[in-house]
Scaffold this active site. Sequence first.
Site, PDB file in Angstrom:
ATOM      1  N   GLY A 112       0.816  -1.204   0.000  1.00 21.14           N
ATOM      2  CA  GLY A 112       0.000   0.000   0.000  1.00 21.14           C
ATOM      3  C   GLY A 112       0.852   1.258   0.000  1.00 21.14           C
ATOM      4  O   GLY A 112       1.929   1.324  -0.607  1.00 21.14           O
ATOM      5  N   SER A 113       0.393   2.260   0.719  1.00 19.65           N
ATOM      6  CA  SER A 113       1.003   3.586   0.641  1.00 19.65           C
ATOM      7  C   SER A 113       2.386   3.677   1.273  1.00 19.65           C
ATOM      8  O   SER A 113       3.073   4.695   1.091  1.00 19.65           O
ATOM      9  CB  SER A 113       0.079   4.620   1.285  1.00 19.65           C
ATOM     10  OG  SER A 113      -1.098   4.768   0.518  1.00 19.65           O
ATOM     11  N   THR A 114       2.825   2.666   2.004  1.00 19.86           N
ATOM     12  CA  THR A 114       4.201   2.712   2.512  1.00 19.86           C
ATOM     13  C   THR A 114       5.191   2.711   1.356  1.00 19.86           C
ATOM     14  O   THR A 114       6.306   3.220   1.485  1.00 19.86           O
ATOM     15  CB  THR A 114       4.501   1.519   3.455  1.00 19.86           C
ATOM     16  OG1 THR A 114       4.292   0.290   2.756  1.00 19.86           O
ATOM     17  CG2 THR A 114       3.618   1.570   4.693  1.00 19.86           C
TER      18      THR A 114
END
Length: 484
Positions: free
Chosen positions: A213-215
């Site tokens: 995801g956004s990591t």
Amino acid sequence: MNKTIRRASVFALLLVLALLVRATWVQFYDGKALADDNDNRRNAIQTYSQPLGNIIVAGNAITGSARTKGSDLAYKRTYRDGKLYAAVTGYASQAYAPTQLEGIYHDLLNGTDSRLKTVMDTLTGKRADPGTVLTTIDPDVQRAAYGALGGKKGAALAIDPKTGKILAAVSTPSYDPSSLTDANTAGSAWKQLNADQDKPLTNRALRQPLPPGSTFKLVVAAAALENGLYKNVDDPTDSPDPYTPPGTTHVLVNENRSAPCKNASIRKALQYSCNNVFGHMAVQLGQDKVKAMAEKFGFNDDKQDVPVRAYASGYPSGMDQAQTALSGIGQFDVTATPLQMAMVSAAIANGGKLVSPHMVSQITDSGGDVLQNYDDGADTKEIVSSSTAEQLQSAMETVVKDGTGTNALIDGATVGGKTGTAQHGENNSKTPYAWFTSFAKSDGNGKEVAVAVMVEQSDAARSEVSGNGLAAPVAKAMMQAALK
């Protein structure tokens, strides 16, 4: 000698030579294969004829050996706090092949490693006394991670950015390795563990790559700065909102529809986790540049040994532009382990340099003499420039102070992080994965730590699943323990 007798003699000689060749083959080739066969009972009898060497955490043995009764296997392995350390030790079983550190250092721990033999052992054929494995694990950080994960299905890993030492590696739900050590009871435990839908035998910290995801936006941001797409994390980006990637009619929306994401700077885009910014940024850079940066951090490395072989985290090739946009927000076919995302934060925290992560500090013989020191041999690679690392540190600190990662704030420490909520299932039909990766630096004692946490499943309602809500508190507990 007549012709018939001569031929018979030659034939008999050839038969004798053939028997000698076969006997030699059986003794020196087939014999070794039979001796090494896992089903050879004599191997197990030899392995468990004496106590095994131990695996050490902070000076204390977390393994042992117990005398058996009524068995030709004289000893069996025991574990102290087995569930807590299962992702580190693995198991040594009388019935099954050893795993994790027990498997990597099997010969050292059972005394058959050639480095353990003394001159007298060689002369007498006596089996050497077993060696010892000293880990880098910090018991306080390990307990903090295990306790904070609690009943959640997930994993957490912590690294010292300066040294590469793995301070904690936890996978939940866990299992007790002691249930697999005795040949008489291991079979039923094995069946039960493998039938468990939560897969407790899977080491999620090292060996289960999932969409980050956004990591993953940290990797895209690093690529943008290193390739000169943007010079500074505070420069405005070219980021339409809403953004529709080329080749599709699917709009890349933001979780927070009211967030100031149009043309947001990298700092602002990390703070609010703007999908439009990083999706467009990945397309602007092109998949090759994003892939090159991901691989510098460790993605696509199928030989990541710590020393347990970790599964490769993946960044794909051959994507169209719409898929490249999705990869920029850690979706499509991008996958990562908690180890990998901890490595990303560790490199950023360490001025752009990544020290090879490792969970074994030394191995020694029975007398304590060092056979190999892994701390001295840890490789260091420059992943990004110190300028890029400094800017990303600052942006990650903004995420924790004023953005989506406020649950990781720690008094007396500088903390930077990035949240992630990764879609799961077709059309995001299943519960999303909650991620958080971060670093923390003590304002007082100079200690540092980098952490990654992944929560695969919890009791939280779907609407409450977020990196800040589920994963950041786990990371905070680990960072606090590491900075003491």
